[in-house]
Design a protein around this motif. Structure first.
Motif, short mmCIF file in Angstrom:
data_model
loop_
_atom_site.label_atom_id
_atom_site.label_comp_id
_atom_site.label_asym_id
_atom_site.label_seq_id
_atom_site.Cartn_x
_atom_site.Cartn_y
_atom_site.Cartn_z
N VAL A 20 0.83 -1.21 0.00
CA VAL A 20 0.00 0.00 0.00
C VAL A 20 0.86 1.26 0.00
O VAL A 20 0.57 2.23 -0.70
N SER A 21 1.96 1.26 0.75
CA SER A 21 2.82 2.44 0.82
C SER A 21 3.49 2.70 -0.53
O SER A 21 3.70 3.85 -0.91
N VAL A 22 3.84 1.63 -1.24
CA VAL A 22 4.45 1.79 -2.56
C VAL A 22 3.42 2.37 -3.54
O VAL A 22 3.73 3.28 -4.32
N CYS A 23 2.19 1.86 -3.48
CA CYS A 23 1.12 2.39 -4.33
C CYS A 23 0.88 3.87 -4.04
O CYS A 23 0.72 4.68 -4.95
N GLN A 24 0.85 4.21 -2.76
CA GLN A 24 0.64 5.61 -2.36
C GLN A 24 1.78 6.50 -2.88
O GLN A 24 1.55 7.59 -3.36
N ALA A 25 3.00 5.99 -2.80
CA ALA A 25 4.15 6.76 -3.28
C ALA A 25 4.03 6.99 -4.79
O ALA A 25 4.29 8.09 -5.28
N TYR A 26 3.61 5.93 -5.53
CA TYR A 26 3.41 6.08 -6.97
C TYR A 26 2.30 7.07 -7.28
O TYR A 26 2.42 7.91 -8.18
N GLU A 27 1.20 6.97 -6.52
CA GLU A 27 0.09 7.90 -6.74
C GLU A 27 0.51 9.34 -6.45
O GLU A 27 0.14 10.25 -7.19
N ASP A 28 1.28 9.55 -5.40
CA ASP A 28 1.77 10.89 -5.08
C ASP A 28 2.67 11.42 -6.19
O ASP A 28 2.58 12.59 -6.57
N GLU A 29 3.52 10.57 -6.71
CA GLU A 29 4.41 10.98 -7.80
C GLU A 29 3.62 11.31 -9.05
O GLU A 29 3.90 12.28 -9.75
N ILE A 30 2.59 10.52 -9.34
CA ILE A 30 1.73 10.78 -10.50
C ILE A 30 1.03 12.12 -10.34
O ILE A 30 0.98 12.92 -11.27
N GLN A 31 0.51 12.39 -9.14
CA GLN A 31 -0.16 13.67 -8.90
C GLN A 31 0.81 14.83 -9.04
O GLN A 31 0.47 15.87 -9.61
N ALA A 32 2.03 14.67 -8.56
CA ALA A 32 3.03 15.74 -8.67
C ALA A 32 3.36 15.99 -10.14
O ALA A 32 3.49 17.15 -10.57
N LEU A 33 3.51 14.93 -10.91
CA LEU A 33 3.80 15.07 -12.34
C LEU A 33 2.63 15.71 -13.09
O LEU A 33 2.83 16.53 -13.98
N GLU A 34 1.40 15.32 -12.73
CA GLU A 34 0.23 15.93 -13.36
C GLU A 34 0.17 17.42 -13.05
O GLU A 34 -0.15 18.24 -13.92
N GLU A 35 0.47 17.81 -11.82
CA GLU A 35 0.49 19.22 -11.43
C GLU A 35 1.57 19.98 -12.20
O GLU A 35 1.34 21.08 -12.69
N GLU A 36 2.75 19.39 -12.32
CA GLU A 36 3.83 20.02 -13.07
C GLU A 36 3.45 20.17 -14.54
O GLU A 36 3.69 21.22 -15.15
N LEU A 37 2.81 19.17 -15.09
CA LEU A 37 2.36 19.23 -16.48
C LEU A 37 1.31 20.33 -16.66
O LEU A 37 1.35 21.09 -17.62
N ARG A 38 0.40 20.46 -15.71
CA ARG A 38 -0.62 21.49 -15.77
C ARG A 38 0.02 22.88 -15.73
O ARG A 38 -0.34 23.76 -16.50
N LEU A 39 1.01 23.08 -14.83
CA LEU A 39 1.68 24.37 -14.73
C LEU A 39 2.45 24.70 -16.01
O LEU A 39 2.44 25.84 -16.48
N LEU A 40 3.13 23.70 -16.57
CA LEU A 40 3.87 23.93 -17.80
C LEU A 40 2.93 24.25 -18.97
O LEU A 40 3.23 25.10 -19.81
#
Length: 190
Positions: A3-23
């Motif tokens: 579960v912690s690995v999944c959460q880490a991946y989900e957090d990374e995906i959200q961070a990348l989506e936010e960065e993509l939105r800002l760019l």
């Protein structure tokens, strides 16, 4: 999968989506701003910028001079960060409207003051009359990490209502400094 690995991946995906939105927003802003100017105006600006760059580099011909100047600027920035406690992490600007005498821009600013995070969103209306330039802040929205204190909530609401950024930064600096002192004191007694 853990579960912690999944959460880490989900957090990374959200961070990348936010960065993509800002760019994407930055790209759209650049595209929008370039449509306000004719090709002739853009060429004039490019030539003016090149002349300014050449003038600026004439005084700093060696890389060691540039490196020394950069180190001085970094020291100054570090000094100002220590003095005020403010560390700005991102800024975005989008031009909403631009005419000959009037410019409306939407700004988003994030940062920290000591350990308190904040995010500001506001519109800046700049009007130019002859030699006088005036600026008005509107649609101010402040998001702060520490809203559990009712006094901070009242202060943020009042600042949003009046649109006074200078008061916000001055008050936040003082409050955040004492917030740090209180937090360190309570940690000492735990």
């Amino acid at each position: 999968m853990d579960v912690s690995v999944c959460q880490a991946y989900e957090d990374e995906i959200q961070a990348l989506e936010e960065e993509l939105r800002l760019l994407t927003e930055k790209y759209e802003d650049v595209q929008q701003e370039s449509t306000f100017f004719s090709d002739e105006e853009i060429q004039k600006s490019i030539k003016s910028f090149q002349r300014e760059t050449q003038r600026a580099t004439k005084g700093h011909e060696s890389p060691s001079d540039l490196k020394a100047q950069l180190e001085n600027l970094e020291r100054d920035l570090l000094f100002l960060t220590k003095l005020t406690g403010f560390e700005f992490t991102s800024h975005s600007k989008k031009t909403v409207e631009k005419t000959r005498n009037r410019t409306v821009q939407k700004h988003r600013l994030t940062g920290k003051c000591h350990s308190l995070s904040f995010q500001l969103e506001f519109q800046l209306l700049e009007m130019q009359d002859d030699e006088k330039v005036s600026a008005v802040v509107s649609d101010l929205s402040i998001i702060m990490e520490s809203r559990e204190n009712s006094d901070v909530s009242k202060f943020v609401s009042s600042t949003e209502e009046h649109g006074n950024l200078l008061t916000f930064f001055r008050s936040l600096s003082t409050y955040a400094e004492w917030y740090e002192h209180r937090r360190n004191t309570f940690l000492h007694f735990k």
